[in-house]
Design a protein around this motif. Structure first.
Motif, PDB file in Angstrom:
ATOM      1  N   SER A   1       0.819  -1.210   0.000  1.00  0.00           N
ATOM      2  CA  SER A   1       0.000   0.000   0.000  1.00  0.00           C
ATOM      3  C   SER A   1       0.854   1.262   0.000  1.00  0.00           C
ATOM      4  O   SER A   1       0.623   2.188  -0.788  1.00  0.00           O
ATOM      5  CB  SER A   1      -0.941  -0.005   1.207  1.00  0.00           C
ATOM      6  OG  SER A   1      -0.203  -0.040   2.416  1.00  0.00           O
TER       7      SER A   1
ATOM      8  N   CYS B   1      -5.079  -5.544  -6.386  1.00  0.00           N
ATOM      9  CA  CYS B   1      -3.870  -4.707  -6.510  1.00  0.00           C
ATOM     10  C   CYS B   1      -2.944  -5.247  -7.591  1.00  0.00           C
ATOM     11  O   CYS B   1      -2.437  -4.478  -8.433  1.00  0.00           O
ATOM     12  CB  CYS B   1      -3.136  -4.653  -5.168  1.00  0.00           C
ATOM     13  SG  CYS B   1      -3.916  -3.609  -3.929  1.00  0.00           S
TER      14      CYS B   1
ATOM     15  N   VAL C   1      -6.546  -0.176  -7.711  1.00  0.00           N
ATOM     16  CA  VAL C   1      -5.617  -0.124  -6.577  1.00  0.00           C
ATOM     17  C   VAL C   1      -6.361   0.285  -5.309  1.00  0.00           C
ATOM     18  O   VAL C   1      -6.143  -0.274  -4.227  1.00  0.00           O
ATOM     19  CB  VAL C   1      -4.459   0.844  -6.883  1.00  0.00           C
ATOM     20  CG1 VAL C   1      -3.673   1.162  -5.618  1.00  0.00           C
ATOM     21  CG2 VAL C   1      -3.552   0.257  -7.941  1.00  0.00           C
TER      22      VAL C   1
ATOM     23  N   VAL D   1      -6.540  -1.936  -1.909  1.00  0.00           N
ATOM     24  CA  VAL D   1      -6.104  -1.423  -0.614  1.00  0.00           C
ATOM     25  C   VAL D   1      -7.277  -1.368   0.358  1.00  0.00           C
ATOM     26  O   VAL D   1      -7.132  -1.676   1.551  1.00  0.00           O
ATOM     27  CB  VAL D   1      -5.453  -0.036  -0.781  1.00  0.00           C
ATOM     28  CG1 VAL D   1      -5.158   0.602   0.570  1.00  0.00           C
ATOM     29  CG2 VAL D   1      -4.167  -0.147  -1.590  1.00  0.00           C
TER      30      VAL D   1
ATOM     31  N   SER E   1       2.091  -8.340  -4.333  1.00  0.00           N
ATOM     32  CA  SER E   1       0.683  -8.750  -4.352  1.00  0.00           C
ATOM     33  C   SER E   1       0.561 -10.273  -4.395  1.00  0.00           C
ATOM     34  O   SER E   1      -0.275 -10.868  -3.695  1.00  0.00           O
ATOM     35  CB  SER E   1      -0.032  -8.138  -5.562  1.00  0.00           C
ATOM     36  OG  SER E   1       0.007  -6.728  -5.530  1.00  0.00           O
TER      37      SER E   1
END
Length: 559
Positions: free
Chosen positions: A284, A343, A367, A371, A440
């Protein structure tokens, strides 16, 4: 088990808990905007970038260093008390940031805000979870997580206007105001005092261990954050940090009230959740640092950069809130897997773009979705694995893991952009995105392994039955069976003159069925509340524990 709070108090608990994360994330976003504004000429600045980045590090390092210690102290001394102390320090630091003239004093004020935030974060969620009943805790964690996205969103939307009209210091004014409001509201919160056993001696906590732990984590984060500028010095600093951490853990094994609650790490699933949280921090923070760098590299002004990032913040806030709704079906690790997949897929889409396009915007939203799913998933996986008296310690350890991972993510992105391993006009960006895809995959693999090892983590419905209740039920069933046998006509058993043997097996009540029916069986009322030590969970097909109870798993054949 926490009692259900009154409607007004439950609303206040949620508002304060979410308000703390809203304020901390808004403060972090304000720092990022201020550094970008001063770097790109939006303010009267003569400082180099290396000095400007200390505005972020001055708050980031104390937060990461003190989170675990502050969470432990909140469990020991009272969660509302630690929350109020943190809010006071945070507000005073914010006021100093707005008013002090010297840059060194500004950095000291930011460090004070970091200390206050470190106390606020674990205490806010712990006081929330400690007062809510169990079936409301997942929703509370989702709300707490989504508030961070909302704070980032509102600061991005209004921060550009504030900085353009009043200067970069004005970015911290809304944070100070919300901190004052939270401080006022926290006076109506329940104290969240630790449960003490009668006659238990009061023992002072391990202060030296707490200092060693805070110093080790702070030095480690500082070494990671400055790896690109300090060179070999960071290696020595990281080595010293590991030595201090080993000393803190060694003291925690021997002290009666240790700085690190080692029993927390023996809880099933906590270590897995902590590791997934670390990966979430790497991913993140790396992605959130990569997005504005990419847009600024293309020549967008800061205000337009904030507008481009707004869809990501909206997706984070909405997905984190929805995560509390779907986690009952997916489970925390299912939510982590979905977030990691979103992600990674979004980074793959972004890799195929050569500039700001609609597909790039869709990847930015993806994204945010990823997150937003990872935030509540990792928080639930770590926090709900702890006992209620360990909530603040679990939150502190988990968020500390995220911060250390964030330092690793930002440092990795910075190094890869400067030394790309992919070719092309945007080789640095492509290399950083490829690293994010790899992280990821790592986080998704952790979640998948955990789901395969523990099938109930994917949402299996479980019923906890206290062992004492089952024993009481068995006694009652035995009494009913004996009374039923007494009502049947007597039948002579073969080989016995009276129909019944002279000697009965050990443990079996002597005499014919009617004698059993007349024996007094104690009728004990089922206790209204059963402690956690009197019940435990059991997987379907596994052996029950002697000291616990039984868990009935709902399958296609029933309970």
């Amino acid at each position: 088990m926490a009692r259900k709070p009154a409607r007004g108090r439950g609303t206040l608990l949620r508002l304060v808990g979410a308000g703390v994360m809203f304020t901390v994330m808004a403060d972090t976003t304000a720092t990022t905007l201020a550094v970008g504004l001063m770097q790109h000429g939006g303010a009267d600045n003569t400082l180099p970038l290396s000095d400007l980045l200390w505005l972020t590090s001055a708050a980031f390092v104390p937060i990461a260093a003190l989170l675990a210690t502050a969470g432990r102290w909140a469990d020991l001394f009272g969660r509302r008390r630690v929350l109020v102390i943190g809010l006071v320090i945070f507000v005073l630091g914010g006021l100093a940031t707005l008013t002090v003239p010297e840059w060194s004093m500004v950095l000291a004020a930011r460090a004070a805000q970091g200390v206050g935030a470190a106390a606020m974060i674990p205490a806010s969620l712990a006081v929330l979870l400690g007062e809510l009943p169990e079936h409301q805790r997942r929703g509370a964690i989702a709300l707490w997580s989504s508030a961070s996205g909302l704070g980032c969103l509102l600061m991005q939307a209004g921060g550009g206007w504030l900085a353009t009209g009043f200067g970069w210091r004005a970015l911290f004014a809304p944070v100070v105001v919300t901190g004052m409001l939270l401080l006022l509201a926290s006076t109506w919160l329940p104290p969240g005092l630790p449960a003490r056993r009668d006659g238990a001696p009061r023992t002072r906590p391990d202060m030296l261990g707490a200092i060693l732990l805070a110093a080790s984590i702070g030095a480690l984060v500082l070494a990671i954050s400055k790896a690109t500028t300090w060179g070999a010095t960071c290696g020595y600093l990281a080595g010293g940090a590991l030595v201090l951490l080993a000393l803190a853990l060694l003291r925690s094994r021997r002290h009666r009230v240790p700085a690190v609650d080692l029993t927390l790490w023996r809880r099933p699933g906590f270590a897995w959740g902590w590791l997934a949280t670390w990966g979430f921090g790497v991913l993140s923070y790396g992605l959130l640092a990569l997005q504005p760098l990419y847009l600024l590299h293309l020549g967008f002004p800061m205000i337009e950069v904030a507008l481009w990032l707004t869809p990501t913040s909206v997706a984070v806030a909405v997905t984190a809130w929805l995560g509390g709704k779907v986690v009952r079906k997916l489970g925390p690790y299912g939510l982590i897997y979905v977030g990691a997949t979103a992600c990674g897929g979004s980074c793959v889409v972004a890799l195929a773009q050569s500039g700001p396009t609609l597909w790039g915007l869709a990847a930015s939203v993806g994204v945010g979705v990823g997150v937003g799913a990872l935030a509540p998933g990792t928080s639930m996986a770590t926090t709900l694995a702890a006992q209620p008296h360990q909530y603040a310690s679990a939150v502190g350890a988990a968020v500390m893991s995220r911060m250390v991972g964030g330092a690793v993510g930002v440092a990795t992105v910075s190094v890869v952009i400067g030394h790309p391993f992919m070719v092309g006009p945007m080789g640095g960006l492509a290399s950083a995105l490829a690293v994010c895809v790899g992280v990821s995959v790592l986080v998704g693999t952790i979640a998948l392994i955990k789901m395969l090892r523990m099938p109930h983590a994917t949402g299996e419905v479980m019923v906890l039955v206290p062992r004492r209740m089952l024993l009481e039920l068995r006694m009652q069933l035995a009494t009913v069976a004996a009374e039923a046998d007494a009502l049947l006509p007597a039948q002579q058993a073969p080989g016995y003159p009276d129909g019944y043997p002279a000697a009965y097996p050990a443990g079996y009540p002597a005499g014919p069925p009617h004698a059993v029916a007349t024996q007094a069986v104690p009728q004990q009322a089922v206790p209204p509340q059963v402690g956690r030590g009197q019940a435990h969970a059991m997987r379907p097909g596994s052996q029950p524990r002697v000291h616990g109870g039984t868990r009935l798993a709902r399958t296609s054949e029933g309970l």
